[in-house]
Design a protein around this motif. Structure first.
Motif, PDB file in Angstrom:
ATOM      1  N   TYR A  22      34.537  39.800  50.109  1.00 23.10           N
ATOM      2  CA  TYR A  22      35.340  38.786  49.419  1.00 23.10           C
ATOM      3  C   TYR A  22      35.072  38.818  47.914  1.00 23.10           C
ATOM      4  O   TYR A  22      36.004  38.763  47.095  1.00 23.10           O
ATOM      5  CB  TYR A  22      34.969  37.440  50.022  1.00 23.10           C
ATOM      6  N   ALA A  23      33.814  38.911  47.535  1.00 22.70           N
ATOM      7  CA  ALA A  23      33.457  38.929  46.111  1.00 22.70           C
ATOM      8  C   ALA A  23      33.893  40.220  45.437  1.00 22.70           C
ATOM      9  O   ALA A  23      34.330  40.219  44.280  1.00 22.70           O
ATOM     10  CB  ALA A  23      31.950  38.741  45.944  1.00 22.70           C
ATOM     11  N   GLN A  24      33.797  41.350  46.159  1.00 27.14           N
ATOM     12  CA  GLN A  24      34.267  42.615  45.581  1.00 27.14           C
ATOM     13  C   GLN A  24      35.772  42.523  45.336  1.00 27.14           C
ATOM     14  O   GLN A  24      36.293  43.018  44.326  1.00 27.14           O
ATOM     15  CB  GLN A  24      33.961  43.797  46.507  1.00 27.14           C
ATOM     16  N   GLY A  25      36.473  41.876  46.272  1.00 25.30           N
ATOM     17  CA  GLY A  25      37.911  41.691  46.104  1.00 25.30           C
ATOM     18  C   GLY A  25      38.245  40.884  44.868  1.00 25.30           C
ATOM     19  O   GLY A  25      39.132  41.248  44.083  1.00 25.30           O
ATOM     20  N   PHE A  26      37.525  39.783  44.659  1.00 24.40           N
ATOM     21  CA  PHE A  26      37.809  38.988  43.476  1.00 24.40           C
ATOM     22  C   PHE A  26      37.400  39.703  42.200  1.00 24.40           C
ATOM     23  O   PHE A  26      37.973  39.463  41.131  1.00 24.40           O
ATOM     24  CB  PHE A  26      37.170  37.603  43.583  1.00 24.40           C
ATOM     25  N   GLY A  27      36.422  40.597  42.315  1.00 26.30           N
ATOM     26  CA  GLY A  27      36.106  41.432  41.165  1.00 26.30           C
ATOM     27  C   GLY A  27      37.274  42.325  40.789  1.00 26.30           C
ATOM     28  O   GLY A  27      37.627  42.456  39.606  1.00 26.30           O
ATOM     29  N   ILE A  28      37.910  42.937  41.774  1.00 26.38           N
ATOM     30  CA  ILE A  28      39.094  43.760  41.525  1.00 26.38           C
ATOM     31  C   ILE A  28      40.199  42.924  40.890  1.00 26.38           C
ATOM     32  O   ILE A  28      40.869  43.338  39.929  1.00 26.38           O
ATOM     33  CB  ILE A  28      39.604  44.404  42.828  1.00 26.38           C
ATOM     34  N   TYR A  29      40.397  41.737  41.438  1.00 21.91           N
ATOM     35  CA  TYR A  29      41.441  40.839  40.937  1.00 21.91           C
ATOM     36  C   TYR A  29      41.203  40.515  39.460  1.00 21.91           C
ATOM     37  O   TYR A  29      42.127  40.558  38.634  1.00 21.91           O
ATOM     38  CB  TYR A  29      41.406  39.567  41.778  1.00 21.91           C
ATOM     39  N   ALA A  30      39.952  40.206  39.126  1.00 17.72           N
ATOM     40  CA  ALA A  30      39.605  39.822  37.760  1.00 17.72           C
ATOM     41  C   ALA A  30      39.644  41.004  36.801  1.00 17.72           C
ATOM     42  O   ALA A  30      40.235  40.922  35.715  1.00 17.72           O
ATOM     43  CB  ALA A  30      38.209  39.194  37.750  1.00 17.72           C
ATOM     44  N   PHE A  31      39.036  42.108  37.185  1.00 16.82           N
ATOM     45  CA  PHE A  31      38.981  43.277  36.299  1.00 16.82           C
ATOM     46  C   PHE A  31      40.373  43.853  36.049  1.00 16.82           C
ATOM     47  O   PHE A  31      40.695  44.257  34.918  1.00 16.82           O
ATOM     48  CB  PHE A  31      38.070  44.356  36.886  1.00 16.82           C
ATOM     49  N   SER A  32      41.210  43.878  37.073  1.00 16.68           N
ATOM     50  CA  SER A  32      42.559  44.421  36.882  1.00 16.68           C
ATOM     51  C   SER A  32      43.394  43.495  35.999  1.00 16.68           C
ATOM     52  O   SER A  32      44.199  43.956  35.185  1.00 16.68           O
ATOM     53  CB  SER A  32      43.253  44.655  38.233  1.00 16.68           C
TER      54      SER A  32
END
Length: 403
Positions: A118-128
Motif C-alpha cells: 500500500y505504501a509503495q503504491g502511494f509512493g508511485i502516486y506521489a512521485f509520478s
C-alpha cells in the motif's frame, strides 16, 4: 435550479474550500523544528511535535501539493511539494534495499522498516504526480523503481494480485495487516485499489506496455475476484487464492473504487474494457445510493451482516462526490448531479470544521463531531478531500465549457 447553475455554485464554493485545506496543511502542518511535516494534529488543532510520521501521510502530502500546484500554479504550493519530496526521499527511502519504509520517528529516524505494498503504491502516486507538476526526472525514476519492486517482490505469480506486506529485505511476514483494525489476510481490496490508482497515474507519464498489462490485470481482478457477483459490493479480505474471508461492506470504498476503476480504464484507452468497467462503476454507485446513505445523502461507514456503522467519516463523503459526478458523466442521468449537490451540502453543514480548520474525522448519526480523532495523522491526510475538490473543479469546468 438548473444543472448549470448548480455546477457553477458548487465549483466556486469548492475552490474556496480547497484553498482553505491547502492553507491548513501549508501553515499548521509544517514541522519547522524537525523537518518535513508534523506527524499528528489533534482534533482541536493542538500539535503533537513528538508523533511518529508515516510513509502514507507523507506520500499523500506530496501528491496533494503536487496536484494543487499543477492546478493552481502558486509558488507556495510548489515549495510545499518540494519540501514533501525531499523529506520522503531522505527519510523514507531505503537506500540499501530500495522501497519506502513504513514509519519514522518525529526526528526522521527509521522506526518501522516493513514494506507495505500500500505504501509503495502511494509512493508511485506521489512521485509520478510530482514529476507531472515539476518535471523532476529523479522523481519519475523513483516511481518507476517502485513499480518494478512491486511487480518483482509483491506479485503473486500463481494466483495473481499482490500480497500485503514484506519485511525490509522483501521477505515474507506473518502479520501483514495495514492497520490494527484490519484482518490479517494476504490480499485486500484496499491495497489493490491503491495499486491500481498509482499505476494509472504513472501510466500518464510512462506509457510502458508492461505497465499497461499490469493495469489490465488489476481491472480484471476487480471484476472477477474483488467485486462480489452476488452482492455487487467489494470483497475486502481474501486468502492467497482469493477465497473471500470477510462479509463487511465498505460503502466509501465502493463509491471511490467506482471512479478509480473507470479512470484506469479510460487511461489505457481500450474501448471494450472501458464499457465493461463503466457498467461496473455505475453498479457500485447505484448500490451505494440504495444501501449506504442516510436521508441527508451522507455516506455511512460500513455494514457487517445486519449491523450498519452509521458514523459518517470524512473521506467517504469526499469520494462520493467524485463517484456521483463520474456516474453522471458516464450516464448523463441528472439525478447524480442532484446527489452531488446534496453530499456537498452535508459536507458544508457537518464535516468542515470552521473553528479549527480542515475536516472532522467523522460525525455520528446525529451529525455530532467525534472529538477524539486526529485532524492530521497517520491516516488523516490532505488527500481524499483535496483530491475530491480538485477532481470536481476540473470536471465541472469541463462540463461548463462544453455547454
Amino acid at each position: 435550479m438548473d444543472k448549470q447553475s448548480i455546477l457553477e455554485n458548487i465549483s466556486d464554493e469548492m475552490t474556496l474550500e480547497l484553498k482553505n485545506i491547502l492553507e491548513f496543511w501549508s501553515s499548521r502542518a509544517v514541522d519547522n523544528q524537525f523537518g518535513g511535516f508534523v506527524g499528528q494534529i489533534h482534533h482541536n488543532g493542538v500539535t503533537n511535535t513528538k508523533a511518529s510520521k508515516g510513509a502514507v501521510l507523507n506520500a499523500r502530502i506530496l501528491w496533494t501539493f503536487s496536484a494543487a500546484y499543477k492546478l493552481i500554479g502558486s509558488e507556495k504550493l510548489k515549495k510545499m511539494a518540494d519540501r514533501a519530496y525531499k523529506y520522503l526521499v531522505n527519510n523514507f527511502w531505503d537506500a540499501e534495499n530500495g522501497g519506502l519504509i513504513w514509519e519514522v520517528d518525529y526526528n526522521g529516524k527509521p522506526l518501522n522498516t516493513r514494506k507495505q505494498a500500500y505504501a509503495q503504491g502511494f509512493g508511485i502516486y506521489a512521485f509520478s504526480e510530482y514529476y507531472r507538476a515539476s518535471g523532476n526526472t529523479e522523481s519519475l525514476d523513483f516511481a518507476q523503481k517502485l513499480y518494478y519492486l512491486l511487480e518483482d517482490n509483491f506479485q503473486d505469480k500463481e494466483h495473481r494480485g499482490y500480497v500485503e506486506a514484506l519485511d525490509a529485505e522483501w521477505k515474507p511476514m506473518a502479520d501483514m495487516r495495514l492497520s490494527e483494525k484490519d484482518a490479517n489476510y494476504p490480499k485486500t481490496m484496499n491495497t489493490h485499489l491503491h495499486i491500481l490508482e498509482p499505476y494509472t497515474n504513472l501510466y500518464r507519464v510512462y506509457p510502458d506496455e508492461d505497465l499497461k498489462w499490469s493495469i489490465l490485470d488489476l481491472l480484471d481482478i476487480f471484476q472477477t475476484k474483488i467485486i462480489d457477483e452476488k452482492t455487487g459490493h467489494f470483497n475486502l479480505f481474501c486468502e492467497m487464492d482469493w477465497t473471500c474471508q470477510s462479509h463487511i461492506v465498505s460503502f466509501g470504498h465502493d463509491i471511490e473504487g467506482a471512479w478509480l476503476l473507470h479512470e484506469a480504464a479510460q487511461e489505457i484507452n481500450e474501448p471494450q474494457i472501458t464499457k465493461g468497467i463503466q457498467r461496473a462503476a455505475l453498479n457500485l454507485v447505484d448500490i451505494t445510493l440504495k444501501e449506504g446513505i442516510d436521508i441527508d445523502a451522507s455516506v455511512f461507514n460500513e455494514r457487517e451482516g445486519d449491523y450498519i456503522d452509521t458514523d459518517k467519516h470524512w473521506w467517504p463523503q469526499a469520494e462520493a462526490m467524485v463517484g456521483l459526478m463520474d456516474a453522471y458523466e458516464i450516464s448523463g442521468n441528472k439525478t447524480y448531479i442532484i446527489e452531488v449537490e446534496r453530499v456537498w451540502k452535508f459536507i458544508k453543514d457537518n464535516i468542515i470544521d470552521y473553528e479549527n480548520g480542515e475536516w472532522y474525522w467523522r460525525v455520528n448519526k446525529s451529525n455530532e463531531p467525534i472529538t477524539n480523532e486526529d485532524k492530521a495523522g497517520f491516516w488523516k491526510c490532505p488527500y481524499h478531500n483535496s483530491r475530491a475538490l480538485m477532481e470536481m473543479i476540473t470536471r465541472i469546468d469541463k462540463q461548463l465549457n462544453r455547454e
